[in-house]
Design a protein around this motif. Structure first.
Motif, PDB file in Angstrom:
ATOM      1  N   MET A   1      53.973  22.837  42.460  1.00 63.03           N
ATOM      2  CA  MET A   1      52.935  23.479  41.657  1.00 63.03           C
ATOM      3  C   MET A   1      51.813  24.082  42.502  1.00 63.03           C
ATOM      4  N   PRO A   2      51.247  23.351  43.511  1.00 62.98           N
ATOM      5  CA  PRO A   2      50.180  23.940  44.318  1.00 62.98           C
ATOM      6  C   PRO A   2      50.586  25.235  45.011  1.00 62.98           C
ATOM      7  N   LEU A   3      51.883  25.357  45.362  1.00 60.38           N
ATOM      8  CA  LEU A   3      52.333  26.567  46.033  1.00 60.38           C
ATOM      9  C   LEU A   3      52.452  27.745  45.074  1.00 60.38           C
ATOM     10  N   LEU A   4      52.570  27.479  43.779  1.00 61.82           N
ATOM     11  CA  LEU A   4      52.813  28.527  42.804  1.00 61.82           C
ATOM     12  C   LEU A   4      51.551  29.029  42.127  1.00 61.82           C
ATOM     13  N   THR A   5      50.448  28.319  42.294  1.00 56.74           N
ATOM     14  CA  THR A   5      49.228  28.703  41.599  1.00 56.74           C
ATOM     15  C   THR A   5      48.044  28.698  42.550  1.00 56.74           C
ATOM     16  N   PHE A   6      47.009  29.442  42.206  1.00 57.01           N
ATOM     17  CA  PHE A   6      45.756  29.379  42.943  1.00 57.01           C
ATOM     18  C   PHE A   6      45.030  28.121  42.491  1.00 57.01           C
ATOM     19  N   PRO A   7      44.429  27.381  43.402  1.00 60.62           N
ATOM     20  CA  PRO A   7      43.911  26.048  43.055  1.00 60.62           C
ATOM     21  C   PRO A   7      42.806  26.031  42.021  1.00 60.62           C
ATOM     22  N   ARG A   8      41.994  27.071  41.962  1.00 62.30           N
ATOM     23  CA  ARG A   8      40.891  27.066  40.982  1.00 62.30           C
ATOM     24  C   ARG A   8      40.618  28.489  40.500  1.00 62.30           C
ATOM     25  N   ARG A   9      39.950  28.583  39.377  1.00 63.06           N
ATOM     26  CA  ARG A   9      39.609  29.883  38.800  1.00 63.06           C
ATOM     27  C   ARG A   9      38.626  30.633  39.700  1.00 63.06           C
ATOM     28  N   GLU A  10      38.890  31.906  39.906  1.00 63.50           N
ATOM     29  CA  GLU A  10      37.949  32.772  40.619  1.00 63.50           C
ATOM     30  C   GLU A  10      36.744  33.028  39.720  1.00 63.50           C
ATOM     31  N   THR A  11      35.557  33.104  40.316  1.00 63.05           N
ATOM     32  CA  THR A  11      34.341  33.336  39.530  1.00 63.05           C
ATOM     33  C   THR A  11      33.721  34.709  39.798  1.00 63.05           C
ATOM     34  N   LYS A  12      34.288  35.448  40.754  1.00 68.06           N
ATOM     35  CA  LYS A  12      33.751  36.771  41.065  1.00 68.06           C
ATOM     36  C   LYS A  12      33.901  37.694  39.852  1.00 68.06           C
ATOM     37  N   PRO A  13      32.867  38.450  39.465  1.00 63.95           N
ATOM     38  CA  PRO A  13      32.973  39.337  38.297  1.00 63.95           C
ATOM     39  C   PRO A  13      33.872  40.537  38.564  1.00 63.95           C
ATOM     40  N   GLU A  14      34.493  41.028  37.521  1.00 58.68           N
ATOM     41  CA  GLU A  14      35.334  42.213  37.639  1.00 58.68           C
ATOM     42  C   GLU A  14      34.477  43.474  37.667  1.00 58.68           C
ATOM     43  N   LEU A  15      34.993  44.522  38.291  1.00 62.77           N
ATOM     44  CA  LEU A  15      34.247  45.771  38.404  1.00 62.77           C
ATOM     45  C   LEU A  15      33.919  46.362  37.038  1.00 62.77           C
ATOM     46  N   MET A  16      34.868  46.270  36.097  1.00 62.37           N
ATOM     47  CA  MET A  16      34.647  46.884  34.785  1.00 62.37           C
ATOM     48  C   MET A  16      33.605  46.134  33.957  1.00 62.37           C
ATOM     49  N   ASP A  17      33.246  44.939  34.355  1.00 61.45           N
ATOM     50  CA  ASP A  17      32.229  44.180  33.636  1.00 61.45           C
ATOM     51  C   ASP A  17      30.811  44.535  34.075  1.00 61.45           C
ATOM     52  N   ASP A  18      30.692  45.374  35.095  1.00 66.13           N
ATOM     53  CA  ASP A  18      29.380  45.822  35.558  1.00 66.13           C
ATOM     54  C   ASP A  18      28.877  46.929  34.637  1.00 66.13           C
ATOM     55  N   PRO A  19      27.748  46.745  33.941  1.00 62.12           N
ATOM     56  CA  PRO A  19      27.251  47.787  33.024  1.00 62.12           C
ATOM     57  C   PRO A  19      26.896  49.085  33.730  1.00 62.12           C
ATOM     58  N   GLU A  20      26.772  49.052  35.057  1.00 62.95           N
ATOM     59  CA  GLU A  20      26.438  50.264  35.815  1.00 62.95           C
ATOM     60  C   GLU A  20      27.669  50.922  36.432  1.00 62.95           C
ATOM     61  N   CYS A  21      28.850  50.424  36.145  1.00 64.64           N
ATOM     62  CA  CYS A  21      30.057  50.997  36.749  1.00 64.64           C
ATOM     63  C   CYS A  21      30.319  52.404  36.205  1.00 64.64           C
ATOM     64  N   SER A  22      31.143  53.147  36.907  1.00 64.25           N
ATOM     65  CA  SER A  22      31.462  54.521  36.516  1.00 64.25           C
ATOM     66  C   SER A  22      32.131  54.570  35.145  1.00 64.25           C
ATOM     67  N   LYS A  23      31.561  55.359  34.235  1.00 60.76           N
ATOM     68  CA  LYS A  23      32.147  55.490  32.899  1.00 60.76           C
ATOM     69  C   LYS A  23      33.528  56.155  32.984  1.00 60.76           C
ATOM     70  N   LYS A  24      33.661  57.136  33.856  1.00 63.27           N
ATOM     71  CA  LYS A  24      34.939  57.841  34.000  1.00 63.27           C
ATOM     72  C   LYS A  24      36.049  56.872  34.420  1.00 63.27           C
ATOM     73  N   LEU A  25      35.758  56.050  35.420  1.00 66.51           N
ATOM     74  CA  LEU A  25      36.762  55.085  35.883  1.00 66.51           C
ATOM     75  C   LEU A  25      36.994  53.997  34.840  1.00 66.51           C
ATOM     76  N   LEU A  26      35.945  53.616  34.118  1.00 65.60           N
ATOM     77  CA  LEU A  26      36.082  52.586  33.090  1.00 65.60           C
ATOM     78  C   LEU A  26      37.015  53.043  31.971  1.00 65.60           C
ATOM     79  N   ILE A  27      36.813  54.252  31.470  1.00 68.38           N
ATOM     80  CA  ILE A  27      37.656  54.747  30.378  1.00 68.38           C
ATOM     81  C   ILE A  27      39.090  54.949  30.858  1.00 68.38           C
ATOM     82  N   ARG A  28      39.260  55.414  32.101  1.00 68.35           N
ATOM     83  CA  ARG A  28      40.616  55.558  32.633  1.00 68.35           C
ATOM     84  C   ARG A  28      41.287  54.187  32.744  1.00 68.35           C
TER      85      ARG A  28
END
Length: 242
Positions: A1-28
């Motif tokens: 099991m440890p070899l098949l999964t990442f040990p813990r959830r990542e907490t880094k935010p996704e780019l699309m969750d940034d309210p200032e991210c590019s609208k063009k890239l977000l809609i695409r």
């Protein structure tokens, strides 16, 4: 099991969750999610098995269905057509918190009389009426462990019949498979980077079990896994049989 999964959830935010991210890239990105959802999310299969199976054709009063974090409303559009083919009356409400995505989604569903869209947070459903069915796809992983039990409590409280929350299983195999797919087919959007990050923000069965135990009524929730690389929470309103 440890070899098949990442040990813990990542907490880094996704780019699309940034309210200032590019609208063009977000809609695409949202547009590219249509293909990703169609090929890999398993949401249509799960909706048929877990939700539509509990709907009665020919009913006079339309069922109410809430899609949380609906994005480009591709699930709602499919469900509206599928339920019509099956003779099931339904009224679909879509919810998305990002005003740019909500604006795009409204242009997609503008000719659909039985689909409506609300720009609102999941926490705003506390002020909404109950829905017969509540659904989300690739939504919960955007939130922290401390927020998820609150969301599950709200969903359970606002469900009249059944709910289903489909998400990503945190797996190295899924990560590798998505990386290959993204390199071949996903360009000029956030989908390649965010998709891989989403898998690392996803869940194991043990994660979901722990989060469910932190809800007010854990007995109303169950979990399951399905191919390819998806994990879900399913439940019923109080007093309804599983």
């Amino acid at each position: 099991m440890p070899l098949l999964t990442f040990p813990r959830r990542e907490t880094k935010p996704e780019l699309m969750d940034d309210p200032e991210c590019s609208k063009k890239l977000l809609i695409r990105t949202v547009r590219q999610f249509r293909l990703i959802n169609l090929l890999f999310s398993a949401s249509r299969r799960l909706i048929k098995r877990k939700l539509v199976s509990r709907m009665e054709p020919g009913r006079m009063k339309p069922y109410t269905f809430l899609d949380i974090g609906a994005g480009g409303c591709d699930t709602a559009l499919w469900l509206a057509d599928y339920s019509k083919k099956k003779g099931i009356p339904i009224r679909i409400s879509c919810l998305d918190n990002d005003p740019r995505i909500a604006g795009y989604a409204r242009s997609v569903i503008k000719k659909r009389e039985n689909i409506e869209l609300f720009q609102a947070s999941v926490f705003d459903i506390s002020r909404m009426p109950r829905f017969d069915f509540i659904f989300s796809n690739h939504f919960l992983h955007h939130f922290s462990d401390s927020q998820i039990p609150q969301i599950l409590d709200l969903v359970e409280e606002k469900t009249e019949i059944a709910f289903l929350m489909n998400d990503l299983c945190r797996s190295r195999l899924s990560y590798l498979g998505y990386e290959i797919f993204a390199l071949l087919f996903l360009y000029k959007s956030f989908a390649r980077y965010d998709g891989k990050l989403s898998i690392r923000r996803g869940f194991t069965p043990e994660d979901l079990h722990r989060l469910i135990t932190e809800t007010r009524n854990p007995e109303f929730f169950s979990t399951g896994k399905t191919f390819p690389g998806r994990i879900y929470i399913h439940g019923f309103s109080r007093g309804r049989s599983r």
